[in-house]
Design an enzyme around this catalytic site. Structure first.
Site, mmCIF file in Angstrom:
data_model
loop_
_atom_site.group_PDB
_atom_site.id
_atom_site.type_symbol
_atom_site.label_atom_id
_atom_site.label_comp_id
_atom_site.label_asym_id
_atom_site.label_seq_id
_atom_site.Cartn_x
_atom_site.Cartn_y
_atom_site.Cartn_z
ATOM 1 C CE LYS A 287 -3.824 -2.460 2.263
ATOM 2 N NZ LYS A 287 -4.347 -2.848 3.431
ATOM 3 C CD GLN B 72 -3.336 -4.526 6.402
ATOM 4 O OE1 GLN B 72 -3.298 -3.652 5.789
ATOM 5 N NE2 GLN B 72 -3.727 -5.692 6.142
ATOM 6 C CG ASP C 241 -9.631 -0.166 4.592
ATOM 7 O OD1 ASP C 241 -9.359 -0.554 3.497
ATOM 8 O OD2 ASP C 241 -9.055 -0.790 5.893
#
Ligand code: NDP
Length: 281
Positions: free
Chosen positions: A53, A97, A120
């Site tokens: 990422k 994460q 997200d």
């Protein structure tokens, strides 16, 4: 029929290129989009995702900051960091994460992310907005599935879509997004009776199960579009999807490969959401 390949690698590169252009335009306005990625602990798979990422951000000109916290970080410390990031004007998107260590309540942490920075798309508020059709961030993997369908020129109106899997990160949101594009949607799961029969009804079949090659060609309607979200490692260097590619490709009109289908789209959509968050400023 032999299916055309829905090439996620190629389409993700196109999306990244579009994002790069948008970043340039934002920079002309004095805005550099910023993404903060928070990693707790040293899970090797998470480390690989986070590095990917970070690299992808750098390639398109997004400022990216990775916060690596030790495994013994307390929930309070993590919440404090999120609060700081929520208030940091250089940061437009925050990604925590997953999975987090067991001691930390994932739901509390995700819920702490400001809705304006939830690139997200996992906060309850964002999910609620997705369901009622309000402005929101599409969760990245389902968003990637939708862009693949769009780029293949597939009109979803009135089509029968079957989603196999009902997780909060893939199955449920992708079903909502298909619905908002006027498909008639069935969601299947581990208690569904006669899964094969359900799948055979699908003009659009989305597999998000996590079971290697579970969906076979005999479960696919002639001419269906098949999107395989599954990523299953069956040998050290061998990844397969939830769909048995060879038999499914005999029936489908379009099919995503694994690897090289939905996978590359997920990061591309994260970049797109980050730029979207920055442009809302
Ligand atoms: P989850 O394990 O959270 O959910 C799996 C779903 O599949 C559940 O709803 C489960 O049903 C259902 N299921 C399990 N067994 C069966 C069965 N025999 N028949 C029908 N349904 C079944 O997985 P995720 O949604 O997180 O991920 C799914 C797959 O997608 C995984 O392979 C994952 O690695 C991959 N993935 C890929 C991403 C990408 O970027 N390409 C991103 C995220 C995930 P129930 O609810 O009843 O238990």
């Amino acid at each position: 029929m032999s299916a055309q390949i829905l090439d996620g690698k190629k389409i993700a590169a196109e999306v990244r290129n579009e994002v790069k252009q948008e970043v340039l335009k934002l920079k002309e306005r004095g805005i550099t989009p910023g993404l903060a990625v928070v990693l707790v602990g040293d899970d090797p798979a998470s480390e690989v995702y986070v590095r990917g990422k970070h690299r992808a951000c750098e390639e398109v000109g997004i400022y990216s900051l990775v916060h690596r916290l030790p495994a013994e970080t307390s929930q309070e410390e993590l919440l404090n960091l999120i609060d700081k990031l929520n208030n940091d004007p250089k940061i437009h998107g925050i990604l925590v994460q997953l999975p987090l260590p067991d001691r930390i309540d994932e739901k509390t942490v995700i819920d702490a992310i400001s809705i304006e920075k939830d690139v997200d798309g996992f906060t309850p508020a964002n999910v609620g907005n997705l369901i009622i059709g309000d402005k929101c961030f599409y969760p990245c993997t389902p968003y990637g599935c939708m862009v693949l369908l769009e780029k293949a020129g597939i009109d979803l109106t009135g089509k029968k879509a079957v989603v196999v899997g009902r997780s909060n990160i893939v199955g449920k949101p992708v079903a909502m997004m298909l619905l908002s594009h006027n498909a008639t949607v069935t969601i299947c799961h581990s208690r569904t009776k006669n899964l094969a029969e359900e799948c055979r009804q699908a003009d659009i079949l989305i597999a998000a199960v996590g079971k290697p090659e579970m969906i076979t060609g005999d479960m696919i309607k002639e001419g269906a579009v098949v999107i395989d979200v599954g990523i299953n490692r069956i040998a050290p260097k061998k990844l397969v999807g939830d769909v048995h590619f060879e038999s499914a490709a005999q029936k489908a009109s379009w099919i995503t490969p694994v690897p090289g289908g939905v996978g590359p789209m997920t990061i591309a959509m994260l970049l797109k959401n980050t730029v979207e968050a920055a442009s809302r400023k």
